[in-house]
Design a protein around this motif. Structure first.
Motif, PDB file in Angstrom:
ATOM      1  N   PRO A   2      -0.463 -19.959   8.880  1.00  0.00           N
ATOM      2  CA  PRO A   2      -1.439 -20.751   9.649  1.00  0.00           C
ATOM      3  C   PRO A   2      -2.024 -19.963  10.806  1.00  0.00           C
ATOM      4  O   PRO A   2      -3.216 -20.084  11.112  1.00  0.00           O
ATOM      5  CB  PRO A   2      -0.601 -21.939  10.133  1.00  0.00           C
ATOM      6  N   THR A   3      -1.194 -19.129  11.451  1.00  0.00           N
ATOM      7  CA  THR A   3      -1.700 -18.303  12.547  1.00  0.00           C
ATOM      8  C   THR A   3      -2.774 -17.340  12.050  1.00  0.00           C
ATOM      9  O   THR A   3      -3.805 -17.134  12.707  1.00  0.00           O
ATOM     10  CB  THR A   3      -0.545 -17.514  13.189  1.00  0.00           C
ATOM     11  N   ALA A   4      -2.547 -16.752  10.870  1.00  0.00           N
ATOM     12  CA  ALA A   4      -3.529 -15.825  10.303  1.00  0.00           C
ATOM     13  C   ALA A   4      -4.851 -16.540  10.035  1.00  0.00           C
ATOM     14  O   ALA A   4      -5.933 -15.985  10.269  1.00  0.00           O
ATOM     15  CB  ALA A   4      -2.986 -15.208   9.015  1.00  0.00           C
ATOM     16  N   LEU A   5      -4.758 -17.789   9.548  1.00  0.00           N
ATOM     17  CA  LEU A   5      -5.972 -18.563   9.294  1.00  0.00           C
ATOM     18  C   LEU A   5      -6.735 -18.819  10.585  1.00  0.00           C
ATOM     19  O   LEU A   5      -7.968 -18.684  10.642  1.00  0.00           O
ATOM     20  CB  LEU A   5      -5.605 -19.897   8.622  1.00  0.00           C
ATOM     21  N   PHE A   6      -6.004 -19.156  11.659  1.00  0.00           N
ATOM     22  CA  PHE A   6      -6.657 -19.367  12.953  1.00  0.00           C
ATOM     23  C   PHE A   6      -7.321 -18.089  13.440  1.00  0.00           C
ATOM     24  O   PHE A   6      -8.439 -18.110  13.962  1.00  0.00           O
ATOM     25  CB  PHE A   6      -5.639 -19.862  13.982  1.00  0.00           C
ATOM     26  N   VAL A   7      -6.629 -16.953  13.280  1.00  0.00           N
ATOM     27  CA  VAL A   7      -7.182 -15.671  13.737  1.00  0.00           C
ATOM     28  C   VAL A   7      -8.495 -15.363  13.017  1.00  0.00           C
ATOM     29  O   VAL A   7      -9.446 -14.849  13.612  1.00  0.00           O
ATOM     30  CB  VAL A   7      -6.161 -14.537  13.531  1.00  0.00           C
ATOM     31  N   VAL A   8      -8.559 -15.695  11.724  1.00  0.00           N
ATOM     32  CA  VAL A   8      -9.806 -15.483  10.973  1.00  0.00           C
ATOM     33  C   VAL A   8     -10.941 -16.268  11.611  1.00  0.00           C
ATOM     34  O   VAL A   8     -12.038 -15.739  11.850  1.00  0.00           O
ATOM     35  CB  VAL A   8      -9.624 -15.881   9.493  1.00  0.00           C
ATOM     36  N   PHE A   9     -10.687 -17.550  11.900  1.00  0.00           N
ATOM     37  CA  PHE A   9     -11.727 -18.378  12.524  1.00  0.00           C
ATOM     38  C   PHE A   9     -12.074 -17.875  13.925  1.00  0.00           C
ATOM     39  O   PHE A   9     -13.234 -17.909  14.342  1.00  0.00           O
ATOM     40  CB  PHE A   9     -11.277 -19.835  12.593  1.00  0.00           C
ATOM     41  N   GLU A  10     -11.060 -17.404  14.650  1.00  0.00           N
ATOM     42  CA  GLU A  10     -11.316 -16.875  15.995  1.00  0.00           C
ATOM     43  C   GLU A  10     -12.205 -15.641  15.933  1.00  0.00           C
ATOM     44  O   GLU A  10     -13.132 -15.485  16.732  1.00  0.00           O
ATOM     45  CB  GLU A  10      -9.989 -16.537  16.674  1.00  0.00           C
TER      46      GLU A  10
END
Length: 419
Positions: A2-10
């Motif tokens: 989930p953190t990786a997914l957030f980083v993509v959006f960031e």
């Protein structure tokens, strides 16, 4: 992950706030999609299935836990059961393998739900062996069992080994015992989130412990679930009846567990190995909320079908009205935040320090910053707790862009507490 997914959006938006909004929106959309797909296993009407997705995704309980996305992200375990049910009904080993793969991937998105779905899988296997083992043997071969085991086991093995190593050897301490505080009680079932559009406030329980325990289902969901039970108990088909019985069993087992320390029959629950990871019993209720949404779909389908006999427009109108009523009963406007606004921004002294050291580096803040909310006294027992929470150091990092060693998720190294 989930953190990786957030980083993509960031990275795409160049903004933590916009990136996190897209991250949460994606999780909610995937949840709604998965629950809708699963509901179609019990009802034949897509409109009723969509209402089930709505009833889970925008329930007060899920919204109250929105700050814990890895706990409420149910896409993978729900899709696992979508394919497992399809495989069992259509006697399709390939679908069973896909279900096992979804199930295995869940551990990368949250350990709580991985444990929950593992328990449900064991319950499902027991039911199959007791009720329909002969049918299972008719189409599942040894090679299918091996393939399914690999699809489930290979994604799980690396993280499971890590969990066991941490359980045995990690030098960490949890500074705040939440098992009792995070156990459900009967009063939680009459509490809705603050700033509800139609109901008066039942109390502004705005600390993170209490806000996550709001379980009030609303009048519509309650009536629809009762009607759904009546519909499903009358359904004698081999496709629907076993699924309903499984849902009912899962609902009562997880409801029993969600009362945690308030359930005298669970006095020794905390002594079971690995249960120390499951510090928050109220999260068991997430499975109950899913069960309510699926049974509600059967009741909503019956209502839609009755109106649809008059006209197609009447059926769609009934669907839209039920959806709107559910949203009004459950979604607060605005969705209230925690009283952390005063501690989001670093102190002026910290900002001056980081401005004078512009290079990226790792910093240890000693003595550890202790922050109090307006309602807390200096002698509160939560002093250690508040300096370990991510809300302090991790949010401060978004301002000065340098890393502070502060622990994460409420766990800190024993050596840090000694320092």
């Amino acid at each position: 992950l989930p953190t990786a997914l957030f980083v993509v959006f960031e990275l795409l938006t160049q903004s933590e706030i916009v990136g996190y909004y897209l991250f949460i929106s994606t999780i909610f959309a995937l949840n709604g999609f998965a629950v809708t797909r699963l509901a179609l296993s019990f009802v034949g009407d897509l409109r009723a299935a969509v209402l089930a997705g709505l009833a889970f995704t925008f329930s007060g309980f899920v919204l109250g836990n929105v700050d814990d996305p890895n706990v409420v992200f149910v896409f993978f375990p729900v899709m696992a059961f979508v394919y497992l049910i399809r495989g069992l009904r259509q006697k399709d080993p390939r679908a069973l393998c896909i279900g096992c793969l979804f199930s295995g991937l869940q551990i990368w998105f949250g350990f709580y739900l991985f444990v929950y779905q593992s328990f449900l899988l064991v319950l499902l296997l027991l039911a199959l062996f007791v009720i329909d083992f002969r049918s299972l043997r008719s189409f599942v071969r040894s090679r299918d069992v091996v393939r399914g085991g690999l699809c489930l086991g290979l994604p799980v093995l690396p993280l499971l080994i890590l969990y066991f190593i941490n359980y045995e050897f990690a030098e960490i301490v949890s500074p705040y015992e939440v098992f009792k505080d995070c156990s459900l009680s009967l009063v939680n079932f009459v509490r809705h989130l603050p700033d509800n559009l139609i109901y008066p406030d039942t109390g502004r329980f705005l600390d993170w412990v209490e806000i996550r325990k709001h379980c009030y289902p609303g009048v519509l969901l309650s009536l629809g679930t009762v009607l759904g039970i009546a519909v499903l108990t009358k359904d004698e088909s081999r496709e629907v009846r076993p699924g309903f019985m499984f849902l009912a069993a899962a609902f009562f087992i997880f409801l029993f567990l969600s009362f945690g320390a308030n359930n005298p029959l669970l006095s020794g629950f905390r002594d079971i190995p690995l249960v120390t990871y499951l510090r928050v019993p109220s999260r068991f209720y997430l499975v109950c909320q899913l069960g309510l949404a699926l049974i509600f779909a059967a009741g909503a389908g019956a209502v839609i079908a009755r109106f649809a006999r008059k006209s197609r427009l009447a059926g769609w109108t009934a669907c839209v009205v039920m959806g709107l009523v559910f949203l009004v009963e459950n979604v607060p406007v605005p969705l209230y935040g925690y009283e952390y606004a005063s501690i989001i921004r670093p102190t002026s002294e910290s900002l001056r320090f980081y401005a004078s050291h512009p290079r990226r580096r790792v910093v240890v803040d000693l003595p550890s910053t202790i922050v109090f909310l307006p309602t807390q006294s200096v002698n509160t027992a939560d002093r250690l707790w508040f300096f370990t929470r991510e809300i302090i150091y991790m949010n401060w990092q978004t301002y000065h862009r340098q890393i502070i060693v502060g622990g994460a998720n409420g766990y800190v190294s024993k050596s840090r507490t000694e320092v």
